[in-house]
Design a protein around this motif. Structure first.
Motif, PDB file in Angstrom:
ATOM      1  N   LYS A  12       2.135   7.227  -6.714  1.00 25.18           N
ATOM      2  CA  LYS A  12       1.230   8.356  -6.997  1.00 25.18           C
ATOM      3  C   LYS A  12       1.916   9.689  -6.685  1.00 25.18           C
ATOM      4  O   LYS A  12       1.846  10.652  -7.471  1.00 25.18           O
ATOM      5  N   GLU A  13       2.575   9.762  -5.502  1.00 23.48           N
ATOM      6  CA  GLU A  13       3.240  10.999  -5.109  1.00 23.48           C
ATOM      7  C   GLU A  13       4.386  11.350  -6.057  1.00 23.48           C
ATOM      8  O   GLU A  13       4.590  12.530  -6.407  1.00 23.48           O
ATOM      9  N   ASP A  54       2.307   1.790  -3.538  1.00 24.63           N
ATOM     10  CA  ASP A  54       1.328   2.423  -4.443  1.00 24.63           C
ATOM     11  C   ASP A  54       1.203   3.920  -4.170  1.00 24.63           C
ATOM     12  O   ASP A  54       1.110   4.728  -5.102  1.00 24.63           O
ATOM     13  N   ASP A  55       1.209   4.283  -2.868  1.00 28.25           N
ATOM     14  CA  ASP A  55       1.130   5.711  -2.513  1.00 28.25           C
ATOM     15  C   ASP A  55       2.355   6.470  -2.994  1.00 28.25           C
ATOM     16  O   ASP A  55       2.248   7.622  -3.461  1.00 28.25           O
ATOM     17  N   SER A 109       0.834  -1.212   0.000  1.00 27.41           N
ATOM     18  CA  SER A 109       0.000   0.000   0.000  1.00 27.41           C
ATOM     19  C   SER A 109       0.866   1.258   0.000  1.00 27.41           C
ATOM     20  O   SER A 109       0.564   2.240  -0.676  1.00 27.41           O
ATOM     21  N   LEU A 110       1.997   1.215   0.756  1.00 28.52           N
ATOM     22  CA  LEU A 110       2.934   2.342   0.759  1.00 28.52           C
ATOM     23  C   LEU A 110       3.603   2.509  -0.602  1.00 28.52           C
ATOM     24  O   LEU A 110       3.811   3.643  -1.062  1.00 28.52           O
TER      25      LEU A 110
END
Length: 492
Positions: free
Chosen positions: A140-141, A136-137, A133-134
């Protein structure tokens, strides 16, 4: 203090008892004799050795018979007796309060379930869920930051974005150089190759960008620092995730890959929950909205979810993607269960299943359908499909109620009219010639009349042979013959 110390000693004793119980219970589950059970059997049963010992597990009875030479019995009556003892154990064992008994039973159940599922702290899949999950974040960032950096520095040096396509090298180049006027003096050979460096320096001299202050350049450089740091941390996190996946689910990583396997585990909640899912739900994990939408609107259901991003599905053609995803989901379901509940930590099973899927993919691409029965070496004979489309033309005859006259009939009538006109013209010419001869005083010879009649008869015979006879033409011919007879008689 004394009360608390007493409580701690009681808790410690209970823990020791629990450990002993778990050891003995695990030994009983495996069908082995524990030390405590050996001591009890030697003390109590040795006195009454002539009697039979009732055993709930036949395997354990065999072990007792071998080691202690005791006759054991195992039957449905014994199982019923054991069930009754279990239900009435609180009344049979005195000196233990019900609370402590319940706590001991709960602890024993937890320890037994852990043992059965081979639970260990190394196989904690929550770390994988957090890591993916980190990751994927961070992606995006990074995309947002890089887009902002390119747009911001593009006002000052727009040509650089077209020359350097890689985002990380772009940020490194901007951080090192800063203002575009510094490109001529600075050496960027450690970041860029020689050809691209020359293009960048040439573009910096004739750039169409606006002038920017030093404060703006400092802010852009700070943003570039952030992008480089995040990208480095992302590579480090990806390596950590890869190692963690190989430790927890090696067969799944071999089959599908680290990222897809981690996303499947995160979507299911844990590796154990994923192992409970059948192959059909593993295939459609991540496409729940599309599935329910298709069921609601009664359309075709989706063929794949998160498993679509696996390398095997990406290699296949568009026609074979559904078949390969179905087969891959079936094999991944097997590997997930093996990883979650199996004792072995090797990735041999995953490699074997991957090889099977690859061979199947190769067969589908070559369009070689093997025989199910027989040797399997010969190819199955399949006829080539040919689309035979029948084109039906609309028949307009059913629309009109008027009698339809055939085209042949019309052609015959036209031909008959033409022949009648030609015969009449010939007759008229012959009559005109005869009239002219009478006026001049020349006698008319009968031989010419006979010859003319013979010629007319021959022409009529030819016409009758060429044209098909019909009732209308027969009537017209009779009328003509009658008229000719009347004319001949009048002339005579």
């Amino acid at each position: 203090m004394r009360k608390s110390f007493k409580k701690l000693t009681v808790c410690g004793k209970n823990l020791k008892l629990l450990k002993k119980q778990t050891k003995s219970s695990t030994a009983l589950v495996e069908g082995k004799l524990s030390k405590n059970l050996k001591k009890i059997l030697k003390k109590i049963v040795a006195k009454d050795a002539h009697e039979q010992l009732a055993v709930a597990d036949a395997k354990l009875g065999g072990v007792i018979k071998e080691k202690l030479n005791l006759s054991c019995i195992h039957s449905p009556m014994v199982t019923e007796l054991m069930r009754g003892i279990r239900s009435q154990i609180e009344g049979l064992i005195t000196g233990l309060p019900s609370r402590e008994m319940a706590a001991m039973c709960l602890g024993l159940a937890h320890s037994l379930s852990r043992y059965k599922l081979k639970f260990s702290p190394d196989k904690v899949d929550t770390m994988i869920i957090q890591a993916i999950s980190l990751l994927d974040d961070l992606d995006k960032e990074l995309n947002n930051y890089i887009m902002r950096c390119r747009e911001w520095y593009g006002w000052h040096f727009p040509e650089l974005g077209k020359i350097i396509t890689d985002n990380l090298t772009y940020c490194k180049c901007v951080r090192k150089v800063g203002d575009r006027s510094n490109f001529a003096s600075t050496d960027v050979s450690d970041i860029l190759p020689e050809e691209i460096e020359e293009d960048v320096k040439a573009a910096a001299e004739i750039s169409m960008g606006t002038e920017v202050s030093e404060e703006d350049i400092n802010n852009i450089i700070h943003l570039c620092d952030q992008v480089i740091e995040i990208s480095e941390y992302r590579t480090q996190l990806y390596d950590y995730l890869k190692n963690r996946m190989m430790a927890i689910a090696p067969n799944l990583t071999v089959m599908v890959g680290e990222l897809v396997g981690a996303r499947l585990i995160a979507h299911a909640g844990s590796l154990l929950n994923l192992a409970k899912h059948p192959a059909s739900t593993v295939q459609l994990l991540g496409a729940e909205k599309a599935l329910f939408r298709a069921l609601k609107t009664k359309r075709d259901t989706p063929k794949f979810g998160l498993i679509y991003h696996a390398s095997l599905v990406g290699q296949s053609n568009t026609k074979n993607k559904g078949k390969i995803s179905r087969m891959l989901a079936a094999k991944t379901a097997l590997t997930i269960r093996y990883d979650a509940l199996g004792e072995n930590t090797s990735a041999e099973m995953g490699a074997e299943n991957r090889l099977k899927v690859e061979t199947r993919l190769r067969l589908l691409e070559e369009r070689g359908i093997r025989r199910i029965s027989g040797t399997g070496k010969a190819l199955a004979k399949t006829d080539k499909y040919q689309n035979k489309s029948e084109v039906k033309v609309f028949d307009p005859s059913g629309d009109s109620t008027l009698p339809v006259v055939s085209k042949k009939r019309k052609i015959q009538e036209v031909d008959e009219q033409d022949t009648e006109v030609a015969v009449k013209a010939k007759k008229f010419k012959a009559e005109m010639k005869e009239g002219a001869a009478v006026e001049d005083g020349e006698p008319v010879k009968k031989k010419k009349k006979k010859k003319d009649k013979e010629k007319q008869a021959e022409e009529e015979m030819v016409l009758s042979e060429e044209l098909p006879t019909s009732p209308i033409t027969e009537n017209t011919e009779k009328k003509k013959k009658k008229k000719k007879k009347m004319k001949d008689e009048a002339e005579d």
